[in-house]
Design a protein around this motif. Structure first.
Motif, PDB file in Angstrom:
ATOM      1  N   ASN A  37      32.613  50.451  50.796  1.00  0.00           N
ATOM      2  CA  ASN A  37      31.534  51.398  50.573  1.00  0.00           C
ATOM      3  C   ASN A  37      30.381  50.913  51.436  1.00  0.00           C
ATOM      4  O   ASN A  37      29.718  49.940  51.112  1.00  0.00           O
ATOM      5  CB  ASN A  37      31.161  51.429  49.093  1.00  0.00           C
ATOM      6  CG  ASN A  37      29.992  52.332  48.804  1.00  0.00           C
ATOM      7  OD1 ASN A  37      29.370  52.861  49.709  1.00  0.00           O
ATOM      8  ND2 ASN A  37      29.681  52.496  47.534  1.00  0.00           N
ATOM      9  N   ASP A  40      24.528  52.927  50.301  1.00  0.00           N
ATOM     10  CA  ASP A  40      23.498  52.175  49.571  1.00  0.00           C
ATOM     11  C   ASP A  40      23.729  52.127  48.072  1.00  0.00           C
ATOM     12  O   ASP A  40      23.085  51.347  47.374  1.00  0.00           O
ATOM     13  CB  ASP A  40      22.118  52.798  49.836  1.00  0.00           C
ATOM     14  CG  ASP A  40      21.719  52.681  51.299  1.00  0.00           C
ATOM     15  OD1 ASP A  40      22.103  51.691  51.944  1.00  0.00           O
ATOM     16  OD2 ASP A  40      21.026  53.599  51.787  1.00  0.00           O
ATOM     17  N   THR A  41      24.601  52.988  47.551  1.00  0.00           N
ATOM     18  CA  THR A  41      24.851  53.036  46.107  1.00  0.00           C
ATOM     19  C   THR A  41      26.353  53.115  45.843  1.00  0.00           C
ATOM     20  O   THR A  41      27.135  53.498  46.716  1.00  0.00           O
ATOM     21  CB  THR A  41      24.175  54.262  45.459  1.00  0.00           C
ATOM     22  OG1 THR A  41      24.697  55.448  46.068  1.00  0.00           O
ATOM     23  CG2 THR A  41      22.666  54.236  45.633  1.00  0.00           C
ATOM     24  N   ALA A  42      26.732  52.770  44.624  1.00  0.00           N
ATOM     25  CA  ALA A  42      28.139  52.841  44.228  1.00  0.00           C
ATOM     26  C   ALA A  42      28.609  54.290  44.210  1.00  0.00           C
ATOM     27  O   ALA A  42      27.813  55.209  44.019  1.00  0.00           O
ATOM     28  CB  ALA A  42      28.317  52.206  42.851  1.00  0.00           C
ATOM     29  N   VAL A  43      29.914  54.496  44.436  1.00  0.00           N
ATOM     30  CA  VAL A  43      30.524  55.822  44.360  1.00  0.00           C
ATOM     31  C   VAL A  43      31.760  55.748  43.463  1.00  0.00           C
ATOM     32  O   VAL A  43      32.381  54.691  43.348  1.00  0.00           O
ATOM     33  CB  VAL A  43      30.918  56.382  45.746  1.00  0.00           C
ATOM     34  CG1 VAL A  43      29.717  56.582  46.619  1.00  0.00           C
ATOM     35  CG2 VAL A  43      31.932  55.484  46.416  1.00  0.00           C
ATOM     36  N   ARG A  61      35.108  53.051  40.203  1.00  0.00           N
ATOM     37  CA  ARG A  61      33.771  52.885  40.795  1.00  0.00           C
ATOM     38  C   ARG A  61      33.860  51.861  41.917  1.00  0.00           C
ATOM     39  O   ARG A  61      34.326  50.740  41.710  1.00  0.00           O
ATOM     40  CB  ARG A  61      32.802  52.410  39.715  1.00  0.00           C
ATOM     41  CG  ARG A  61      31.394  52.187  40.202  1.00  0.00           C
ATOM     42  CD  ARG A  61      30.537  51.644  39.053  1.00  0.00           C
ATOM     43  NE  ARG A  61      29.245  51.230  39.508  1.00  0.00           N
ATOM     44  CZ  ARG A  61      28.125  51.914  39.316  1.00  0.00           C
ATOM     45  NH1 ARG A  61      28.172  53.060  38.650  1.00  0.00           N
ATOM     46  NH2 ARG A  61      26.979  51.466  39.751  1.00  0.00           N
ATOM     47  N   GLU A  63      31.705  49.705  44.404  1.00  0.00           N
ATOM     48  CA  GLU A  63      30.383  49.159  44.699  1.00  0.00           C
ATOM     49  C   GLU A  63      30.201  49.079  46.211  1.00  0.00           C
ATOM     50  O   GLU A  63      31.149  49.259  46.979  1.00  0.00           O
ATOM     51  CB  GLU A  63      30.234  47.769  44.067  1.00  0.00           C
ATOM     52  CG  GLU A  63      30.369  47.765  42.555  1.00  0.00           C
ATOM     53  CD  GLU A  63      29.259  48.524  41.834  1.00  0.00           C
ATOM     54  OE1 GLU A  63      28.150  48.673  42.372  1.00  0.00           O
ATOM     55  OE2 GLU A  63      29.517  48.980  40.703  1.00  0.00           O
ATOM     56  N   THR A  64      28.997  48.773  46.666  1.00  0.00           N
ATOM     57  CA  THR A  64      28.766  48.614  48.099  1.00  0.00           C
ATOM     58  C   THR A  64      29.511  47.383  48.596  1.00  0.00           C
ATOM     59  O   THR A  64      29.719  46.430  47.860  1.00  0.00           O
ATOM     60  CB  THR A  64      27.263  48.501  48.414  1.00  0.00           C
ATOM     61  OG1 THR A  64      26.721  47.407  47.683  1.00  0.00           O
ATOM     62  CG2 THR A  64      26.529  49.771  48.049  1.00  0.00           C
ATOM     63  N   GLN A  79      32.245  63.278  48.449  1.00  0.00           N
ATOM     64  CA  GLN A  79      31.565  62.015  48.766  1.00  0.00           C
ATOM     65  C   GLN A  79      31.722  61.722  50.263  1.00  0.00           C
ATOM     66  O   GLN A  79      32.821  61.688  50.773  1.00  0.00           O
ATOM     67  CB  GLN A  79      32.185  60.854  47.973  1.00  0.00           C
ATOM     68  CG  GLN A  79      31.979  60.928  46.501  1.00  0.00           C
ATOM     69  CD  GLN A  79      30.565  60.543  46.085  1.00  0.00           C
ATOM     70  OE1 GLN A  79      29.759  60.093  46.880  1.00  0.00           O
ATOM     71  NE2 GLN A  79      30.274  60.737  44.834  1.00  0.00           N
ATOM     72  N   ASN A  81      29.576  59.151  51.685  1.00  0.00           N
ATOM     73  CA  ASN A  81      28.662  58.016  51.827  1.00  0.00           C
ATOM     74  C   ASN A  81      29.257  56.875  52.636  1.00  0.00           C
ATOM     75  O   ASN A  81      29.406  55.772  52.139  1.00  0.00           O
ATOM     76  CB  ASN A  81      28.264  57.477  50.436  1.00  0.00           C
ATOM     77  CG  ASN A  81      27.454  58.465  49.658  1.00  0.00           C
ATOM     78  OD1 ASN A  81      27.110  59.524  50.149  1.00  0.00           O
ATOM     79  ND2 ASN A  81      27.144  58.125  48.429  1.00  0.00           N
TER      80      ASN A  81
END
Length: 87
Positions: A37, A40-43, A61, A63-64, A79, A81
């Motif tokens: 990832n 900047d944020t978890a997806v 989930r 994390e980065t 998504q 990101n």
């Protein structure tokens, strides 16, 4: 290094690329891969882990940074990101 199934696995990434969902199709590889990832944020993504039966998915989930899951397929999502694959 071996994973729990006795398959060879490496904690190092030597090949990577961007995960894209062309025409809303799932992202799938024939080789097990990890997910980074790069946002900047978890997806949360729905994934088929390498040891799961094909067609079964679990919401996970991410994390980065690099995540430890070994993945076969990711369900198509909106998504975008900066999600990368690597093995």
């Amino acid at each position: 290094m071996e994973n729990r199934n006795g398959d060879l696995a490496s904690p190092q990434i030597s090949v990577m690329g961007t995960i894209t969902f062309a025409d809303e199709e799932n992202f799938k590889k024939d080789t097990p891969f990890c997910i980074k990832n790069d946002g900047d944020t978890a997806v949360v993504l729905e994934v088929n882990l390498w040891g799961m039966p094909e067609g079964a998915f679990i919401a996970t989930r991410f994390e980065t940074g690099w995540n430890p899951e070994i993945v076969r397929e990711i369900k198509a999502t909106s998504q975008t990101n900066a999600i990368l694959w690597g093995y």
